[in-house]
Write a protein that holds these residues in place. Structure first.
Motif, PDB file in Angstrom:
ATOM      1  N   MET A 192      22.273 -12.719   8.197  1.00 45.84           N
ATOM      2  CA  MET A 192      21.226 -11.930   7.304  1.00 45.84           C
ATOM      3  C   MET A 192      20.595 -12.230   6.259  1.00 45.84           C
ATOM      4  SD  MET A 192      21.064  -9.508   9.515  1.00 45.84           S
ATOM      5  CE  MET A 192      20.092  -8.438   8.518  1.00 45.84           C
ATOM      6  N   PHE A 193      21.362 -13.087   5.503  1.00 42.53           N
ATOM      7  CA  PHE A 193      20.815 -13.581   4.231  1.00 42.53           C
ATOM      8  C   PHE A 193      19.713 -14.583   4.554  1.00 42.53           C
ATOM      9  CE2 PHE A 193      25.511 -13.617   2.656  1.00 42.53           C
ATOM     10  CZ  PHE A 193      25.481 -12.305   2.230  1.00 42.53           C
ATOM     11  N   THR A 194      19.947 -15.531   5.852  1.00 41.01           N
ATOM     12  CA  THR A 194      18.898 -16.551   5.944  1.00 41.01           C
ATOM     13  C   THR A 194      17.807 -15.643   6.813  1.00 41.01           C
ATOM     14  OG1 THR A 194      20.573 -17.922   6.561  1.00 41.01           O
ATOM     15  CG2 THR A 194      18.622 -18.371   7.583  1.00 41.01           C
ATOM     16  N   LEU A 195      17.851 -14.444   7.317  1.00 46.66           N
ATOM     17  CA  LEU A 195      16.731 -13.794   7.988  1.00 46.66           C
ATOM     18  C   LEU A 195      15.967 -13.132   6.734  1.00 46.66           C
ATOM     19  CD1 LEU A 195      15.424 -12.876  10.361  1.00 46.66           C
ATOM     20  CD2 LEU A 195      16.664 -10.774  10.598  1.00 46.66           C
ATOM     21  N   THR A 196      16.522 -12.940   5.871  1.00 42.83           N
ATOM     22  CA  THR A 196      16.032 -12.133   4.524  1.00 42.83           C
ATOM     23  C   THR A 196      14.899 -13.231   3.887  1.00 42.83           C
ATOM     24  OG1 THR A 196      17.455 -10.482   4.485  1.00 42.83           O
ATOM     25  CG2 THR A 196      16.021 -11.189   2.662  1.00 42.83           C
ATOM     26  N   MET A 197      15.252 -14.498   3.976  1.00 42.64           N
ATOM     27  CA  MET A 197      14.491 -15.487   3.271  1.00 42.64           C
ATOM     28  C   MET A 197      13.082 -15.765   4.182  1.00 42.64           C
ATOM     29  SD  MET A 197      16.258 -16.360   0.660  1.00 42.64           S
ATOM     30  CE  MET A 197      16.355 -14.609   0.413  1.00 42.64           C
ATOM     31  N   LEU A 198      13.453 -15.564   5.506  1.00 51.29           N
ATOM     32  CA  LEU A 198      12.332 -15.768   6.482  1.00 51.29           C
ATOM     33  C   LEU A 198      11.317 -14.802   6.350  1.00 51.29           C
ATOM     34  CD1 LEU A 198      11.010 -17.390   8.810  1.00 51.29           C
ATOM     35  CD2 LEU A 198      12.453 -15.861  10.333  1.00 51.29           C
ATOM     36  N   PHE A 199      11.567 -13.731   5.862  1.00 52.36           N
ATOM     37  CA  PHE A 199      10.765 -12.565   5.878  1.00 52.36           C
ATOM     38  C   PHE A 199       9.732 -12.516   4.603  1.00 52.36           C
ATOM     39  CE2 PHE A 199      13.732  -9.324   7.871  1.00 52.36           C
ATOM     40  CZ  PHE A 199      13.215  -9.700   9.337  1.00 52.36           C
ATOM     41  N   GLY A 200       9.975 -13.619   3.734  1.00 50.44           N
ATOM     42  CA  GLY A 200       8.910 -13.812   2.887  1.00 50.44           C
ATOM     43  C   GLY A 200       7.465 -14.023   3.209  1.00 50.44           C
ATOM     44  N   ILE A 201       7.346 -14.557   4.343  1.00 54.04           N
ATOM     45  CA  ILE A 201       6.034 -15.275   4.938  1.00 54.04           C
ATOM     46  C   ILE A 201       5.133 -14.359   4.571  1.00 54.04           C
ATOM     47  CG2 ILE A 201       6.429 -15.144   7.181  1.00 54.04           C
ATOM     48  CD1 ILE A 201       5.047 -17.608   7.743  1.00 54.04           C
ATOM     49  N   GLU A 202       5.175 -13.122   5.266  1.00 56.79           N
ATOM     50  CA  GLU A 202       4.074 -12.190   5.482  1.00 56.79           C
ATOM     51  C   GLU A 202       3.776 -11.711   4.259  1.00 56.79           C
ATOM     52  OE1 GLU A 202       7.718  -9.799   6.556  1.00 56.79           O
ATOM     53  OE2 GLU A 202       7.073 -11.910   6.547  1.00 56.79           O
ATOM     54  N   SER A 203       4.648 -11.405   3.093  1.00 55.21           N
ATOM     55  CA  SER A 203       4.319 -10.713   1.884  1.00 55.21           C
ATOM     56  C   SER A 203       3.317 -11.684   0.829  1.00 55.21           C
ATOM     57  CB  SER A 203       5.457 -10.364   1.040  1.00 55.21           C
ATOM     58  OG  SER A 203       6.289 -11.466   1.020  1.00 55.21           O
ATOM     59  N   THR A 204       3.736 -13.071   1.095  1.00 57.08           N
ATOM     60  CA  THR A 204       3.086 -14.036   0.553  1.00 57.08           C
ATOM     61  C   THR A 204       1.707 -14.245   1.243  1.00 57.08           C
ATOM     62  OG1 THR A 204       5.027 -15.249  -0.192  1.00 57.08           O
ATOM     63  CG2 THR A 204       3.130 -16.483  -0.573  1.00 57.08           C
ATOM     64  N   MET A 205       1.552 -14.288   2.300  1.00 56.79           N
ATOM     65  CA  MET A 205       0.250 -14.436   3.163  1.00 56.79           C
ATOM     66  C   MET A 205      -0.506 -13.177   2.622  1.00 56.79           C
ATOM     67  SD  MET A 205      -0.398 -14.552   7.017  1.00 56.79           S
ATOM     68  CE  MET A 205      -2.117 -14.432   7.851  1.00 56.79           C
ATOM     69  N   GLY A 206      -0.123 -12.154   2.728  1.00 51.39           N
ATOM     70  CA  GLY A 206      -0.869 -11.034   2.319  1.00 51.39           C
ATOM     71  C   GLY A 206      -1.489 -10.842   1.031  1.00 51.39           C
ATOM     72  N   ALA A 207      -0.669 -11.316  -0.053  1.00 51.48           N
ATOM     73  CA  ALA A 207      -0.886 -11.218  -1.459  1.00 51.48           C
ATOM     74  C   ALA A 207      -2.031 -12.391  -1.650  1.00 51.48           C
ATOM     75  CB  ALA A 207       0.335 -11.825  -2.379  1.00 51.48           C
ATOM     76  N   ILE A 208      -2.053 -13.656  -0.943  1.00 47.27           N
ATOM     77  CA  ILE A 208      -2.894 -14.655  -1.129  1.00 47.27           C
ATOM     78  C   ILE A 208      -4.287 -13.916  -0.482  1.00 47.27           C
ATOM     79  CG2 ILE A 208      -3.808 -16.960  -0.285  1.00 47.27           C
ATOM     80  CD1 ILE A 208      -1.739 -17.273  -2.666  1.00 47.27           C
ATOM     81  N   THR A 209      -4.279 -13.743   0.675  1.00 48.45           N
ATOM     82  CA  THR A 209      -5.376 -12.945   1.440  1.00 48.45           C
ATOM     83  C   THR A 209      -6.046 -11.896   0.398  1.00 48.45           C
ATOM     84  OG1 THR A 209      -4.377 -13.578   3.716  1.00 48.45           O
ATOM     85  CG2 THR A 209      -6.279 -12.104   3.307  1.00 48.45           C
ATOM     86  N   GLU A 210      -5.427 -11.009  -0.072  1.00 49.57           N
ATOM     87  CA  GLU A 210      -5.909 -10.063  -1.043  1.00 49.57           C
ATOM     88  C   GLU A 210      -6.317 -10.664  -2.194  1.00 49.57           C
ATOM     89  OE1 GLU A 210      -6.648  -6.018  -2.030  1.00 49.57           O
ATOM     90  OE2 GLU A 210      -6.048  -6.753  -0.043  1.00 49.57           O
ATOM     91  N   ASP A 211      -5.872 -11.288  -2.568  1.00 51.87           N
ATOM     92  CA  ASP A 211      -6.588 -12.320  -4.067  1.00 51.87           C
ATOM     93  C   ASP A 211      -7.729 -12.862  -3.686  1.00 51.87           C
ATOM     94  OD1 ASP A 211      -4.682 -11.139  -5.808  1.00 51.87           O
ATOM     95  OD2 ASP A 211      -3.843 -13.138  -5.973  1.00 51.87           O
ATOM     96  N   THR A 212      -7.961 -13.281  -2.449  1.00 55.53           N
ATOM     97  CA  THR A 212      -9.343 -14.096  -2.016  1.00 55.53           C
ATOM     98  C   THR A 212     -10.274 -13.089  -1.685  1.00 55.53           C
ATOM     99  OG1 THR A 212      -7.797 -15.731  -0.832  1.00 55.53           O
ATOM    100  CG2 THR A 212     -10.218 -15.409  -0.203  1.00 55.53           C
ATOM    101  N   LYS A 213      -9.726 -11.939  -1.096  1.00 54.81           N
ATOM    102  CA  LYS A 213     -10.814 -10.678  -0.608  1.00 54.81           C
ATOM    103  C   LYS A 213     -11.391 -10.130  -1.994  1.00 54.81           C
ATOM    104  CE  LYS A 213      -9.443  -9.571   3.758  1.00 54.81           C
ATOM    105  NZ  LYS A 213      -8.926  -8.576   4.767  1.00 54.81           N
ATOM    106  N   ARG A 214     -10.678 -10.013  -2.979  1.00 50.75           N
ATOM    107  CA  ARG A 214     -11.052  -9.533  -4.141  1.00 50.75           C
ATOM    108  C   ARG A 214     -11.627 -10.218  -5.228  1.00 50.75           C
ATOM    109  NH1 ARG A 214      -5.744  -7.079  -6.511  1.00 50.75           N
ATOM    110  NH2 ARG A 214      -6.929  -6.510  -8.109  1.00 50.75           N
ATOM    111  N   GLY A 215     -11.925 -11.512  -4.815  1.00 50.39           N
ATOM    112  CA  GLY A 215     -12.745 -12.516  -5.646  1.00 50.39           C
ATOM    113  C   GLY A 215     -11.824 -13.106  -6.683  1.00 50.39           C
ATOM    114  N   ILE A 216     -10.579 -12.733  -6.990  1.00 53.04           N
ATOM    115  CA  ILE A 216      -9.563 -13.362  -7.737  1.00 53.04           C
ATOM    116  C   ILE A 216      -9.596 -14.770  -7.616  1.00 53.04           C
ATOM    117  CG2 ILE A 216      -7.317 -13.151  -8.835  1.00 53.04           C
ATOM    118  CD1 ILE A 216      -7.305 -10.164  -8.120  1.00 53.04           C
ATOM    119  N   THR A 217      -9.128 -15.313  -6.202  1.00 52.66           N
ATOM    120  CA  THR A 217      -9.118 -16.562  -6.104  1.00 52.66           C
ATOM    121  C   THR A 217     -10.354 -17.323  -6.574  1.00 52.66           C
ATOM    122  OG1 THR A 217      -7.521 -16.092  -4.361  1.00 52.66           O
ATOM    123  CG2 THR A 217      -8.580 -18.399  -4.434  1.00 52.66           C
ATOM    124  N   ASP A 218     -11.779 -16.925  -6.275  1.00 47.88           N
ATOM    125  CA  ASP A 218     -12.757 -17.436  -6.735  1.00 47.88           C
ATOM    126  C   ASP A 218     -12.951 -17.661  -8.039  1.00 47.88           C
ATOM    127  OD1 ASP A 218     -13.792 -17.773  -4.021  1.00 47.88           O
ATOM    128  OD2 ASP A 218     -14.926 -16.063  -4.037  1.00 47.88           O
TER     129      ASP A 218
END
Length: 261
Positions: free
Chosen positions: A65-91
């Motif tokens: 279960m500890f390991t599975l929780t470490m795997l779940f980080g992928i979608e939150s990071t992906m979502g944050a990066i995508t949101e920053d790109t859409k809002r122009g912060i990354t640019d």
């Protein structure tokens, strides 16, 4: 990685941590969800599954279960990066003299700090429901380090996906696919109990390597009587994330540089 890149990454790490300080619900909900999974699977399946090689199911389950929780980080990071790109912060960040690795480095560092807190809460919850560490303190610390090592690699995969595939549909797909990838492992059941071809795939899942290594280092039941996970789990738990990092850190830097193309 230069000292300047690390300095840029730290500045952006502080930025993300301050954002969570103002809006703490996302990390809090993530921790609560992980605790809920821990309790559901711990009490739902506890004592109901026999393990190859013997041992109780609860001490077998918790490192998984500890390991599975470490795997779940992928979608939150992906979502944050995508949101920053859409809002122009990354640019705006790209218009500054910041390394191509510095921006994703800041995000992954902030997420990794959150993961340390999340893992500590989960371990405390495991101890509260009867899980015990039967290995040495040094081995337990190494197990925690391997869990965070996997988390770091998963975060960089999320960074690359967020930069390369900037759509809500892709984020939903990753959120859905992360579950079968996590379940096709030794987290809940031993690969030896699966059909041959399925057990082979589960045995070579990077998640399985980390879970098996943590069970070995924590002194918990391994759930296996032979094979690569019984003999080389710790080495594989180091090698798989190292391979993922070697692939996705350069890919993330390249995707960041090519955002406007």
């Amino acid at each position: 990685m230069t000292l300047q890149t690390l300095r840029h990454g730290w500045v952006l790490t502080v930025r993300d941590l301050k954002h969570w300080q103002r809006e703490p619900w996302a990390p809090v909900i993530g921790i609560a969800f992980s605790v809920m999974l821990l309790l559901v699977f711990g009490y739902l399946f506890g004592g109901a599954i026999d393990l190859p090689g013997g041992g109780g199911y609860l001490p077998y389950l918790l490192p998984g279960m500890f390991t599975l929780t470490m795997l779940f980080g992928i979608e939150s990071t992906m979502g944050a990066i995508t949101e920053d790109t859409k809002r122009g912060i990354t640019d705006r960040l790209r218009s500054m003299p910041i390394s191509a690795v510095g921006v994703p480095l800041g995000r992954t560092a902030a997420d990794l700090m959150n993961s340390v807190v999340q893992l500590a809460v989960l371990m405390a919850g495991g101890l509260a429901i009867g899980w015990r560490v039967d290995g040495s303190i040094g081995s337990a610390l190494l197990a925690a380090a391997l869990l965070l090592w996997l988390r770091l690699a998963v975060l960089w995969v999320g960074v690359y996906l967020g930069l390369a595939i900037r759509s809500e549909g892709a984020l939903i797909a990753v959120q859905v696919l992360v579950w079968p990838f996590g379940f096709l492992s030794n987290i809940f059941v031993a690969p030896e109990t699966m059909p041959g071809w399925l057990g082979f795939l589960a045995g070579w899942n990077p998640v399985s390597a980390t879970a098996a290594a943590c069970r070995e280092l924590f002194g918990n039941p391994l759930g296996t009587t032979g094979g690569v996970l019984a003999e080389h789990a710790v080495a594989l738990a180091f090698a798989w994330p190292a391979l993922l990092l070697a692939v996705f850190v350069p890919l993330s830097a390249r995707a960041y540089r090519n955002l406007s193309r």
